[in-house]
Design a protein around this motif. Sequence first.
Motif, PDB file in Angstrom:
ATOM      1  N   TYR A 150      -2.946  15.280  17.740  1.00  0.00           N
ATOM      2  CA  TYR A 150      -3.852  16.396  17.439  1.00  0.00           C
ATOM      3  C   TYR A 150      -4.066  16.546  15.948  1.00  0.00           C
ATOM      4  CZ  TYR A 150      -2.270  17.533  22.132  1.00  0.00           C
ATOM      5  OH  TYR A 150      -1.945  17.472  23.463  1.00  0.00           O
ATOM      6  N   LEU A 151      -5.310  16.763  15.575  1.00  0.00           N
ATOM      7  CA  LEU A 151      -5.630  16.876  14.155  1.00  0.00           C
ATOM      8  C   LEU A 151      -6.647  17.997  13.921  1.00  0.00           C
ATOM      9  CD1 LEU A 151      -5.388  15.469  11.315  1.00  0.00           C
ATOM     10  CD2 LEU A 151      -7.443  14.252  11.929  1.00  0.00           C
ATOM     11  N   VAL A 152      -6.306  18.916  13.030  1.00  0.00           N
ATOM     12  CA  VAL A 152      -7.294  19.903  12.576  1.00  0.00           C
ATOM     13  C   VAL A 152      -7.591  19.539  11.129  1.00  0.00           C
ATOM     14  CG1 VAL A 152      -7.774  22.334  12.108  1.00  0.00           C
ATOM     15  CG2 VAL A 152      -6.498  21.680  14.149  1.00  0.00           C
ATOM     16  N   PHE A 153      -8.841  19.500  10.800  1.00  0.00           N
ATOM     17  CA  PHE A 153      -9.241  18.834   9.572  1.00  0.00           C
ATOM     18  C   PHE A 153     -10.245  19.683   8.800  1.00  0.00           C
ATOM     19  CE2 PHE A 153     -11.613  15.985   7.088  1.00  0.00           C
ATOM     20  CZ  PHE A 153     -12.898  15.911   7.585  1.00  0.00           C
ATOM     21  N   SER A 154     -10.063  19.758   7.465  1.00  0.00           N
ATOM     22  CA  SER A 154     -10.978  20.567   6.682  1.00  0.00           C
ATOM     23  C   SER A 154     -12.206  19.771   6.301  1.00  0.00           C
ATOM     24  CB  SER A 154     -10.307  21.123   5.423  1.00  0.00           C
ATOM     25  OG  SER A 154      -9.543  20.152   4.789  1.00  0.00           O
TER      26      SER A 154
ATOM     27  N   PHE B 106     -15.040   9.155  11.365  1.00  0.00           N
ATOM     28  CA  PHE B 106     -13.828   8.408  11.772  1.00  0.00           C
ATOM     29  C   PHE B 106     -13.178   9.100  12.956  1.00  0.00           C
ATOM     30  CE2 PHE B 106     -12.685   7.475   7.060  1.00  0.00           C
ATOM     31  CZ  PHE B 106     -13.687   6.536   7.000  1.00  0.00           C
ATOM     32  N   MET B 107     -13.066  10.414  12.827  1.00  0.00           N
ATOM     33  CA  MET B 107     -12.307  11.134  13.845  1.00  0.00           C
ATOM     34  C   MET B 107     -12.985  11.050  15.196  1.00  0.00           C
ATOM     35  SD  MET B 107     -10.933  13.997  11.436  1.00  0.00           S
ATOM     36  CE  MET B 107     -10.177  13.290   9.990  1.00  0.00           C
ATOM     37  N   SER B 108     -14.299  11.113  15.170  1.00  0.00           N
ATOM     38  CA  SER B 108     -15.029  11.008  16.417  1.00  0.00           C
ATOM     39  C   SER B 108     -14.791   9.624  17.040  1.00  0.00           C
ATOM     40  CB  SER B 108     -16.501  11.281  16.109  1.00  0.00           C
ATOM     41  OG  SER B 108     -17.313  10.721  17.057  1.00  0.00           O
ATOM     42  N   ASP B 109     -14.820   8.569  16.232  1.00  0.00           N
ATOM     43  CA  ASP B 109     -14.582   7.214  16.757  1.00  0.00           C
ATOM     44  C   ASP B 109     -13.133   7.038  17.219  1.00  0.00           C
ATOM     45  OD1 ASP B 109     -17.191   6.597  16.234  1.00  0.00           O
ATOM     46  OD2 ASP B 109     -16.787   5.678  14.289  1.00  0.00           O
ATOM     47  N   TYR B 110     -12.194   7.640  16.491  1.00  0.00           N
ATOM     48  CA  TYR B 110     -10.780   7.515  16.880  1.00  0.00           C
ATOM     49  C   TYR B 110     -10.529   8.273  18.182  1.00  0.00           C
ATOM     50  CZ  TYR B 110      -8.928   5.108  12.750  1.00  0.00           C
ATOM     51  OH  TYR B 110      -8.633   4.178  11.804  1.00  0.00           O
TER      52      TYR B 110
ATOM     53  N   MET C 151      -7.474  10.318  20.161  1.00  0.00           N
ATOM     54  CA  MET C 151      -6.909  11.261  19.181  1.00  0.00           C
ATOM     55  C   MET C 151      -7.855  12.472  19.127  1.00  0.00           C
ATOM     56  SD  MET C 151      -6.248  10.597  15.159  1.00  0.00           S
ATOM     57  CE  MET C 151      -5.005   9.352  15.293  1.00  0.00           C
ATOM     58  N   ARG C 152      -7.321  13.641  19.395  1.00  0.00           N
ATOM     59  CA  ARG C 152      -8.243  14.783  19.460  1.00  0.00           C
ATOM     60  C   ARG C 152      -8.232  15.619  18.186  1.00  0.00           C
ATOM     61  NH1 ARG C 152      -7.325  18.084  23.578  1.00  0.00           N
ATOM     62  NH2 ARG C 152      -5.425  17.035  24.232  1.00  0.00           N
TER      63      ARG C 152
ATOM     64  N   LYS D 182     -11.324  19.837  24.069  1.00  0.00           N
ATOM     65  CA  LYS D 182     -11.941  18.575  23.637  1.00  0.00           C
ATOM     66  C   LYS D 182     -12.221  18.600  22.141  1.00  0.00           C
ATOM     67  CE  LYS D 182     -15.586  18.460  26.179  1.00  0.00           C
ATOM     68  NZ  LYS D 182     -16.561  18.637  27.175  1.00  0.00           N
ATOM     69  N   SER D 183     -12.354  17.445  21.527  1.00  0.00           N
ATOM     70  CA  SER D 183     -12.676  17.366  20.109  1.00  0.00           C
ATOM     71  C   SER D 183     -13.999  18.073  19.824  1.00  0.00           C
ATOM     72  CB  SER D 183     -12.802  15.907  19.670  1.00  0.00           C
ATOM     73  OG  SER D 183     -11.549  15.273  19.802  1.00  0.00           O
TER      74      SER D 183
END
Length: 327
Positions: A109-113, A149-153, A159-160, A243-244
């Motif tokens: 899980y990743l929250v990203f600025s 990147f995050m969408s592709d990962y 990886m959400r 979901k992402s």
Amino acid sequence: MILVTGGAGYIGSHTVRELRSRGADVVVYDNLVTGHIEAVGSAPFVKGDIFDKELLVKTFAEYKVDSVVHFAAYSLVGESMSDPAKYYRNNVAGTLSLLDAMLEAGVKYLVFSSSAATYGDTGDGLITEDSPQRPTSVYGQTKLMMEQFMSDYDKAYGMRYVALRYFNAAGAHVSGEIGEAHKPESHLIPIILQAALGQRSHIGIFGDDYPTRDGTCIRDYIHITDLADAHIRALDYLKNGGKSTYYNLGNGEGFSVKEVIETARRVTGIDIPARVEGRRPGDPATLVASSEKIKRELGWKPRFDSLDEIVASAWKWHSTHPHGFEK
Ligand code: UFG
């Protein structure tokens, strides 16, 4: 356990406080290039760089990390234009290193600025998440690439993530113990308050010939603790199977540079000197968020919804810490 990259920085340190005050287990990971160890408080701390994949993987295992909140990035729009290499290297390549470490360690899980800077110049309507993303700065471009990147990962590796597109983060923690301390300072509210403290002769207004109500740029200022709260909600959402996705974060109301100066004069009671100067390259005239999506989906609501309160909290910090974290 939540690992917070850039947790010694302005937004990171406020989010760490908020997470811990709600009982979450947090480890701060920061290289202290722009962050301040004093801002970390009593949270567990690892001094490290996001390029150090080995140290990241080791830290994930040692602290049993299951999610990451990723703030570590350079964030000066002007500098990103004069030194793009620094921004692509650190923000883009650095994030890839972090994502690889997460994959290796099985952290999901990743929250990203992310940033309003991913939208660029959109005209003067409210910006929604569906507004076109056409960054006008290298900084904005790096944040957009990170979203990609995050969408592709997510698609490839499951990886959400939640990307939070901040508008103008401002203000300081209610305790007055931590606040904004950049060197050199480039943000409007701290600079105005430095002028109020007599540390600068005046506040320079960067252009009064924009197509806005008083000719100065309009921005959407959001209190740092409200930003922090959104990260916590985003983490909960992901851990509950969400979901992402991506959200704007702003107050939904724009203030011009002149209006911010007037507010600061009212809050401080000081007749802060101001002077109109030339435009700063790369500044869009107006950036105001629609944050309806995060309100609707995560129940987020800004608690500091007046600019007076935001500036008052910043003043509490700056007037008691005129040199930031330096003694
Ligand atoms: N401004 C002045 N004088 C100053 C400093 C700023 O007039 O001395 C003006 C700017 O031109 C701008 C407004 O005040 O119109 C706000 O400027 P900031 O530098 O405080 O903030 P920005 O809107 O440029 O940047 C913020 C974030 C960035 C992010 C960007 C998204 O700080 O990280 O929003 O567009 F990239």
